[in-house]
Scaffold this motif. Structure first.
Motif, PDB file in Angstrom:
ATOM      1  N   SER A   1      43.440  39.845  34.770  1.00 35.05           N
ATOM      2  CA  SER A   1      44.102  40.814  35.638  1.00 35.05           C
ATOM      3  C   SER A   1      44.134  42.208  35.002  1.00 35.05           C
ATOM      4  O   SER A   1      43.852  43.208  35.662  1.00 35.05           O
TER       5      SER A   1
ATOM      6  N   VAL B   1      40.588  43.640  35.119  1.00 29.66           N
ATOM      7  CA  VAL B   1      40.170  44.072  36.452  1.00 29.66           C
ATOM      8  C   VAL B   1      40.916  45.342  36.862  1.00 29.66           C
ATOM      9  O   VAL B   1      40.342  46.213  37.525  1.00 29.66           O
ATOM     10  N   ASP B   2      42.179  45.496  36.451  1.00 30.40           N
ATOM     11  CA  ASP B   2      42.915  46.734  36.737  1.00 30.40           C
ATOM     12  C   ASP B   2      42.163  47.935  36.160  1.00 30.40           C
ATOM     13  O   ASP B   2      41.975  48.951  36.840  1.00 30.40           O
ATOM     14  N   TYR B   3      41.743  47.817  34.916  1.00 32.05           N
ATOM     15  CA  TYR B   3      41.005  48.898  34.251  1.00 32.05           C
ATOM     16  C   TYR B   3      39.701  49.192  34.983  1.00 32.05           C
ATOM     17  O   TYR B   3      39.374  50.346  35.267  1.00 32.05           O
ATOM     18  N   HIS B   4      38.954  48.159  35.322  1.00 29.15           N
ATOM     19  CA  HIS B   4      37.663  48.355  35.976  1.00 29.15           C
ATOM     20  C   HIS B   4      37.820  48.879  37.408  1.00 29.15           C
ATOM     21  O   HIS B   4      36.971  49.627  37.885  1.00 29.15           O
ATOM     22  N   GLU B   5      38.903  48.514  38.070  1.00 28.20           N
ATOM     23  CA  GLU B   5      39.177  49.102  39.388  1.00 28.20           C
ATOM     24  C   GLU B   5      39.440  50.604  39.271  1.00 28.20           C
ATOM     25  O   GLU B   5      38.974  51.385  40.102  1.00 28.20           O
ATOM     26  N   GLU B   6      40.149  51.016  38.207  1.00 29.75           N
ATOM     27  CA  GLU B   6      40.370  52.443  37.965  1.00 29.75           C
ATOM     28  C   GLU B   6      39.041  53.164  37.736  1.00 29.75           C
ATOM     29  O   GLU B   6      38.816  54.261  38.261  1.00 29.75           O
TER      30      GLU B   6
ATOM     31  N   ALA C   1      36.115  52.236  38.847  1.00 30.22           N
ATOM     32  CA  ALA C   1      35.398  52.255  40.127  1.00 30.22           C
ATOM     33  C   ALA C   1      35.958  53.345  41.046  1.00 30.22           C
ATOM     34  O   ALA C   1      35.194  54.094  41.667  1.00 30.22           O
ATOM     35  N   LYS C   2      37.292  53.457  41.131  1.00 30.30           N
ATOM     36  CA  LYS C   2      37.909  54.484  41.981  1.00 30.30           C
ATOM     37  C   LYS C   2      37.537  55.885  41.521  1.00 30.30           C
ATOM     38  O   LYS C   2      37.412  56.797  42.331  1.00 30.30           O
TER      39      LYS C   2
END
Length: 139
Positions: free
Chosen positions: A25, A28-33, A35-36
């Protein structure tokens, strides 16, 4: 400019120990940042070396060896590739990378990826440019 963050392997990663749900989790939080922000190019974990091979070039010959390989400290367990405008931006993202070792000690590394422009002009570089364009167009 592109950079690769290298996650070094450990005895646990080579033994196939999977990350906890909390660790996944956080990652994925880091990678979502990333990506955004439009900075994420690619990211993946690598299976243990028991699922791979090495190829050694020696005396004009190639020797392929099945995994697993010793010395886990010299192995890569995963990577993230980012694309950013400046080295400072890359360093900022690097400093925010979550601990991939689930709270234990470990080490990650980041290095700049060569761009074709860094390699000068040659027939081979032009052929790579064509391959790159084909890959981006999907043809």
């Amino acid at each position: 400019m592109r950079y690769m963050i290298l996650i070094k392997a450990t005895a646990d990663s080579e033994a196939g120990v999977m990350p906890t749900a909390d660790a996944i989790s956080e990652m994925v939080d880091y990678h979502e940042e990333l990506a955004k922000a439009g900075a994420l190019v690619n990211a993946n974990g690598l299976m243990a070396t028991s699922h791979g091979w090495r190829q050694k070039y020696e005396g004009g010959k190639r020797v392929v060896t099945d995994g697993p390989f010793a010395e886990s400290k010299e192995l890569i367990a995963g990577y993230t590739i980012i694309e950013v405008a400046t080295p400072d931006e890359a360093l900022d993202w690097f400093k925010r990378f979550p601990n991939p070792y689930y709270g234990a000690d470990g080490e990650i590394e980041m290095r700049r990826v060569f761009d074709l422009d860094d390699l000068g002009d040659s027939e081979g570089v032009e052929r790579f440019r064509k391959l790159d364009a084909q890959g981006k167009s999907g043809s």
